[in-house]
Design a protein around this motif. Structure first.
Motif, PDB file in Angstrom:
ATOM      1  N   ILE A  24      72.471  22.791 -12.978  1.00  0.00           N
ATOM      2  CA  ILE A  24      71.957  22.311 -14.138  1.00  0.00           C
ATOM      3  C   ILE A  24      70.472  21.866 -13.657  1.00  0.00           C
ATOM      4  CG2 ILE A  24      71.781  20.034 -15.668  1.00  0.00           C
ATOM      5  CD1 ILE A  24      74.794  20.049 -14.975  1.00  0.00           C
ATOM      6  N   ARG A  25      69.355  22.291 -14.549  1.00  0.00           N
ATOM      7  CA  ARG A  25      67.887  22.173 -14.415  1.00  0.00           C
ATOM      8  C   ARG A  25      67.728  20.694 -14.838  1.00  0.00           C
ATOM      9  NH1 ARG A  25      63.508  25.472 -14.002  1.00  0.00           N
ATOM     10  NH2 ARG A  25      65.053  26.902 -13.157  1.00  0.00           N
ATOM     11  N   ILE A  26      66.935  19.955 -13.707  1.00  0.00           N
ATOM     12  CA  ILE A  26      66.524  18.748 -14.255  1.00  0.00           C
ATOM     13  C   ILE A  26      65.612  18.601 -15.279  1.00  0.00           C
ATOM     14  CG2 ILE A  26      65.826  16.616 -13.288  1.00  0.00           C
ATOM     15  CD1 ILE A  26      68.850  17.271 -12.642  1.00  0.00           C
ATOM     16  N   PRO A  27      65.651  18.066 -16.364  1.00  0.00           N
ATOM     17  CA  PRO A  27      64.455  18.121 -17.367  1.00  0.00           C
ATOM     18  C   PRO A  27      63.289  17.391 -16.881  1.00  0.00           C
ATOM     19  CG  PRO A  27      66.309  16.503 -18.204  1.00  0.00           C
ATOM     20  CD  PRO A  27      66.776  17.396 -17.071  1.00  0.00           C
ATOM     21  N   GLU A  28      63.429  16.305 -16.406  1.00  0.00           N
ATOM     22  CA  GLU A  28      62.123  15.574 -15.904  1.00  0.00           C
ATOM     23  C   GLU A  28      62.259  15.146 -14.332  1.00  0.00           C
ATOM     24  OE1 GLU A  28      61.987  12.151 -18.303  1.00  0.00           O
ATOM     25  OE2 GLU A  28      61.490  13.354 -20.016  1.00  0.00           O
ATOM     26  N   GLU A  69      63.744  11.484 -10.924  1.00  0.00           N
ATOM     27  CA  GLU A  69      64.595  11.560  -9.646  1.00  0.00           C
ATOM     28  C   GLU A  69      65.831  11.058  -9.872  1.00  0.00           C
ATOM     29  OE1 GLU A  69      62.637  10.391  -6.206  1.00  0.00           O
ATOM     30  OE2 GLU A  69      61.789  12.261  -5.986  1.00  0.00           O
ATOM     31  N   TYR A  70      66.534  11.387 -11.202  1.00  0.00           N
ATOM     32  CA  TYR A  70      67.731  10.848 -11.775  1.00  0.00           C
ATOM     33  C   TYR A  70      68.180  11.875 -12.695  1.00  0.00           C
ATOM     34  CZ  TYR A  70      66.236   8.751 -16.005  1.00  0.00           C
ATOM     35  OH  TYR A  70      65.708   8.377 -17.383  1.00  0.00           O
ATOM     36  N   PHE A  71      69.663  11.863 -12.903  1.00  0.00           N
ATOM     37  CA  PHE A  71      70.202  12.807 -13.905  1.00  0.00           C
ATOM     38  C   PHE A  71      71.454  12.111 -14.122  1.00  0.00           C
ATOM     39  CE2 PHE A  71      73.374  16.229 -14.182  1.00  0.00           C
ATOM     40  CZ  PHE A  71      72.909  16.663 -15.607  1.00  0.00           C
ATOM     41  N   ILE A  72      71.681  12.165 -15.866  1.00  0.00           N
ATOM     42  CA  ILE A  72      72.909  11.325 -16.184  1.00  0.00           C
ATOM     43  C   ILE A  72      73.855  12.542 -16.690  1.00  0.00           C
ATOM     44  CG2 ILE A  72      73.917  10.066 -17.973  1.00  0.00           C
ATOM     45  CD1 ILE A  72      71.458   8.319 -18.063  1.00  0.00           C
ATOM     46  N   TYR A  73      75.088  12.696 -15.920  1.00  0.00           N
ATOM     47  CA  TYR A  73      75.798  13.734 -16.322  1.00  0.00           C
ATOM     48  C   TYR A  73      76.370  13.805 -17.870  1.00  0.00           C
ATOM     49  CZ  TYR A  73      78.686  17.739 -14.750  1.00  0.00           C
ATOM     50  OH  TYR A  73      79.157  19.170 -14.427  1.00  0.00           O
TER      51      TYR A  73
END
Length: 202
Positions: free
Chosen positions: A131-135, A139-143
């Motif tokens: 999954i490409r991190i949009p921002e 340095e975080y990602f909500i699944y």
């Protein structure tokens, strides 16, 4: 800045397979540098990656664009990029929600990240989802609940963060973060109100 007879500099960078910087396959004199210090550019063929050691030379040229001395006689220097450190959820975490917030800490100016996850590969080298991190600067990602690979209750997963450079190149495996493991929460249980109950409040 250097001596007055130097018109510009050029940099050569090698990796662990080129510690004498003879081939400079990472970066080979792509820019003329007229002022020091100089910041590595994004408009290069190969980016630098977290967790990697590099070796480099600083070449000097005169006003006629002649190199001063022989390349082989220039001193070799080295530097290291900080690695990516996973933080949340902690390794071995239990009762993780299906929409978990994943957090990590990486060096400044990583151009992009991919989130890799698997339920069967402890090394996460063949992930079930990338999954490409949009921002990436956050340095975080909500699944997401509704992604291509939704998490399931009471299941163990493995995850890591993988950096990419400006040209979407992956770095060596050593640039990837360590792998963390977590287990999702148990099925939600209905604790009330019971069917047909009359409640005294809204």
């Amino acid at each position: 800045n250097g001596p007055s007879n130097i018109a510009y500099y050029q940099i050569m960078i090698g990796d662990k397979d080129d510690k004498q910087v003879e081939f400079a396959e990472i970066y080979d004199r792509e820019h003329k540098i007229t002022e020091l210090p100089w910041k590595y550019k994004h408009n290069v063929d190969n980016g630098l990656f977290p967790g990697i050691d590099y070796w480099w030379k600083l070449l000097m040229f005169d006003g006629s664009e002649n190199i001063l001395g022989e390349i082989s006689t220039y001193e070799v220097w080295s530097f290291s990029i900080l690695p990516i450190i996973l933080s949340t959820p902690t390794n071995g975490a239990l009762d993780v929600p299906l929409n978990q917030r994943f957090e990590w800490d990486g060096p400044d100016e990583v151009y992009n990240y991919e989130f890799w996850i698997s339920d069967s590969d402890p090394d996460v080298l063949n992930p079930k989802a990338k999954i490409r991190i949009p921002e990436p600067e956050n340095e975080y990602f909500i699944y997401p609940y509704d992604g291509d690979f939704p998490l399931e209750y009471e299941k163990t997963y493995y995850w890591r963060m993988v950096p990419l450079d400006v040209n979407d190149n992956y770095g060596p495996d050593e640039s990837y973060s360590n792998v963390y493991q977590f287990t999702t929460a148990k099925y939600s249980e209905l604790i009330g109100p019971l069917s047909g109950s009359v409640l005294p409040t809204v």
